[in-house]
Motif scaffolding. Structure first.
Motif, short mmCIF file in Angstrom:
data_model
loop_
_atom_site.label_atom_id
_atom_site.label_comp_id
_atom_site.label_asym_id
_atom_site.label_seq_id
_atom_site.Cartn_x
_atom_site.Cartn_y
_atom_site.Cartn_z
N GLN A 72 1.82 9.31 0.90
CA GLN A 72 3.17 8.53 0.71
C GLN A 72 3.75 9.65 -0.15
O GLN A 72 3.82 9.56 -1.23
CB GLN A 72 3.34 7.15 0.28
N TYR A 115 -5.87 2.02 4.03
CA TYR A 115 -4.56 1.78 3.03
C TYR A 115 -4.67 2.60 1.82
O TYR A 115 -3.49 3.20 1.22
CB TYR A 115 -4.62 -0.01 2.54
N ASN A 128 4.75 1.05 4.94
CA ASN A 128 5.01 -0.44 5.58
C ASN A 128 3.67 -0.88 6.65
O ASN A 128 3.67 0.05 7.73
CB ASN A 128 6.37 -0.45 6.30
N TYR A 159 1.20 -7.16 -5.18
CA TYR A 159 1.58 -6.05 -4.17
C TYR A 159 0.52 -5.46 -3.06
O TYR A 159 -0.68 -5.74 -3.44
CB TYR A 159 2.11 -4.86 -5.02
N SER A 195 9.19 -0.30 -4.97
CA SER A 195 8.69 -1.00 -5.96
C SER A 195 8.04 -0.42 -6.98
O SER A 195 7.94 0.84 -7.24
CB SER A 195 7.55 -2.04 -5.40
N GLU A 211 2.72 -7.78 6.25
CA GLU A 211 2.70 -7.68 4.88
C GLU A 211 4.00 -8.38 4.52
O GLU A 211 4.92 -8.37 4.82
CB GLU A 211 2.51 -6.30 4.62
N ASP A 256 7.02 -4.77 1.12
CA ASP A 256 6.76 -3.42 1.64
C ASP A 256 7.01 -2.65 0.05
O ASP A 256 8.16 -2.67 -0.15
CB ASP A 256 7.83 -3.12 2.54
N ASN A 257 6.23 -1.66 -0.24
CA ASN A 257 6.22 -1.05 -1.29
C ASN A 257 7.48 0.13 -1.46
O ASN A 257 7.89 0.82 -2.30
CB ASN A 257 4.99 -0.29 -1.68
N THR A 285 -2.95 5.80 1.60
CA THR A 285 -1.53 6.13 1.71
C THR A 285 -0.98 6.48 0.36
O THR A 285 0.22 6.74 0.21
CB THR A 285 -0.90 4.88 2.15
N SER A 343 -1.35 -0.70 0.70
CA SER A 343 -0.55 0.51 1.35
C SER A 343 0.84 0.62 0.72
O SER A 343 1.71 -0.17 0.33
CB SER A 343 -0.44 0.00 2.77
#
Length: 501
Positions: free
Chosen positions: A68, A61, A294, A288, A307, A298, A301-302, A64, A291
């Protein structure tokens, strides 16, 4: 190679080449990231299916936070949009003409994907394929469109958001970040609908950072309209004035409202430290998930919607990007690396749009041959399969890019310059008056924005529609019609309709 060499030789000396590299790297990381975490298995009906490997590998995680890279794409997009809009206006063009020029590069490759998938789905239905299975395949192939929908929603707002940036500077970014935080409170305590605008506010915030980078490169740091509230003049411009407590406060206010991104090494280190500190606090003791991608199951989802944690991670990424900037720029002024970057960027959207179609084709071929491996996620066999899996997918995608890449490459040159203001296109025998030109400009701009809105709606509607719905074209009919109408309207405007009074 000769064409790339010619393009490299014509690159303006002041071009921020590093941003082109970042765009290419961001898309390549997205492609390889999706391929890397894909786990293929056989479903209850004996057909290949897939899911993310992340739930089986919680130790991955934190990785990411690096892979990301959607924030990087929006950062680069903000810079590129500010630069192209300024160039358009310097040539005497208008915002609708700029929108049309941007739509060509974004929508022509996308339309090719939509038409090919819809046509293939119809053929599959005619030869007897199960409707739900056809929709599932098309749904998976169009997953990249949800990201493109977010970007296409931001592009038409660029003229307005850049005007706000020129007036209020980084204060606009602060307001957008605050709105994202308020949306997160809605997700946590209700109503959850308060978070929906974060799909726009979050990406707009990162897009604004691109504006600030552009202004820093051009030295346009002071927002317009900042004046001393007492004298009506800019701080420090009063004849014979001496520094006072009031003028000090005004100067401080002006610094807060700067339009430029801090580019120093010290600022970069502060961004890294601050961004990581906030992200760790919000994902460790905070509510939060760790990761930034997604993970099924969870609660939050950031990235969908963005977020405050994603904004914090994006801040740390920005600091790292700035630390490497000068060294990367020097490297990119060498011929070979720069030609490679130009080559990738000429088809980068095609690579992104078709990379999941490559997965479908490879899985289908291996399944038909009876040699499709399906190791469990996170096992030794799964990791051993990653290298041949990535190599074979790269080969399939290379074929798809060879076929469809020229569509994007041909639209690399801006079409915005073809759209001159109405008064420049009129002849001496027929020159519309000012009122007529204004009406045409308003109608043209409204039609362009409506075209973008229809395309965004279509992509979003396809993403949220059930992935087993028996749609005849593999896409929701309403979404397909909206896309074709919106893209068709933009194409019609690019051809010159509405540019004459």
């Amino acid at each position: 190679m000769r064409r790339l060499a010619r393009l490299a030789a014509r690159t303006p000396a002041d071009r921020e080449r590093y941003l082109d590299l970042l765009r290419a790297l961001a898309i390549v990381l997205v492609v390889f990231g999706h391929w890397m975490i894909a786990t293929i298995y056989y479903g209850p009906h004996g057909r290949p299916d897939g899911h993310s490997a992340l739930p089986a590998m919680p130790w991955a995680y934190p990785l990411t936070w690096v892979v990301q890279v959607m924030p990087v794409f929006f950062l680069v997009g903000g810079y590129a949009n500010a630069a192209s809009l300024a160039s358009q206006r310097a040539r005497g063009g208008d915002a609708p003409g700029w929108l049309l020029g941007r739509s060509a590069r974004l929508l022509r490759p996308t339309t090719a994907l939509v038409l090919v998938l819809a046509g293939s789905a119809l053929i599959a239905r005619l030869v007897g394929a199960e409707p739900g299975q056809v929709r599932t395949v098309v749904w998976f192939a169009t997953v990249p469109l949800w990201f493109l929908a977010a970007y296409l929603a931001v592009v038409p707002l660029t003229p307005v958001m850049y005007a706000l940036h020129r007036r209020f500077g980084l204060a606009v970014l602060a307001v957008l970040a605050l709105l994202v935080a308020l949306g997160d409170l809605g997700r946590a305590f209700g109503p959850a609908g308060l978070a929906l605008p974060n799909y726009l506010f979050g990406w707009l915030a990162i897009h604004q950072v691109g504006f600030a980078w552009y202004d820093a490169r051009r030295g346009n740091c002071q927002p317009t309209g900042i004046t001393n509230p007492t004298t009506g003049t800019r701080p420090g411009t009063e004849a014979g004035s001496k520094p006072s407590e009031s003028s000090g406060r005004t100067e401080g206010f002006a610094r807060v409202r700067t339009r430029c991104l801090p580019m120093s090494r010290r600022a970069a280190l502060l961004m890294i430290a601050g961004g990581l500190a906030v992200a760790v606090l919000l994902t460790g003791p905070g509510p939060y998930p760790v990761s930034m991608i997604n993970v099924p199951g969870e609660r939050l989802d950031n990235a969908a919607p963005p977020s405050v944690v994603l904004l914090a991670v994006a801040t740390a990424q920005l600091g790292l990007i700035l630390l490497l900037r000068e060294r990367a720029e020097r490297w990119l002024h060498r011929s070979r690396p720069w030609q490679a970057v130009i080559g990738v960027n000429s088809v980068v959207l095609t690579v992104f749009l078709w990379h999941l179609s490559a997965v479908i084709l490879l899985v289908g071929a291996l399944d038909a041959l009876g040699v499709l491996p399906t190791p469990a996620a996170g096992t030794g066999a799964w990791f051993a399969w990653r290298l041949p899996w990535l190599l074979m997918l790269s080969a399939v995608l290379a074929v798809l890019v060879t076929i469809f890449g020229p569509i994007e490459a041909r639209t690399g040159r801006s079409t915005a310059t073809r759209h001159q203001p109405a008064d420049q296109q009129s002849t001496s025998q027929h020159r519309p008056n000012t009122a007529q030109r204004h009406r045409w400009a308003v109608a043209r701009g409204a039609t362009a924005v409506a075209g973008y809105a229809a395309v965004v709606y279509a992509m979003a509607a396809n993403s949220v529609a059930a992935k087993t719905a028996p749609d005849p074209f593999g896409l929701p009919v309403a979404a397909l019609v909206a896309y074709l109408v919106g893209a068709g309207a933009l194409r019609l405007l690019r051809s010159g309709w509405g540019s004459r009074g």
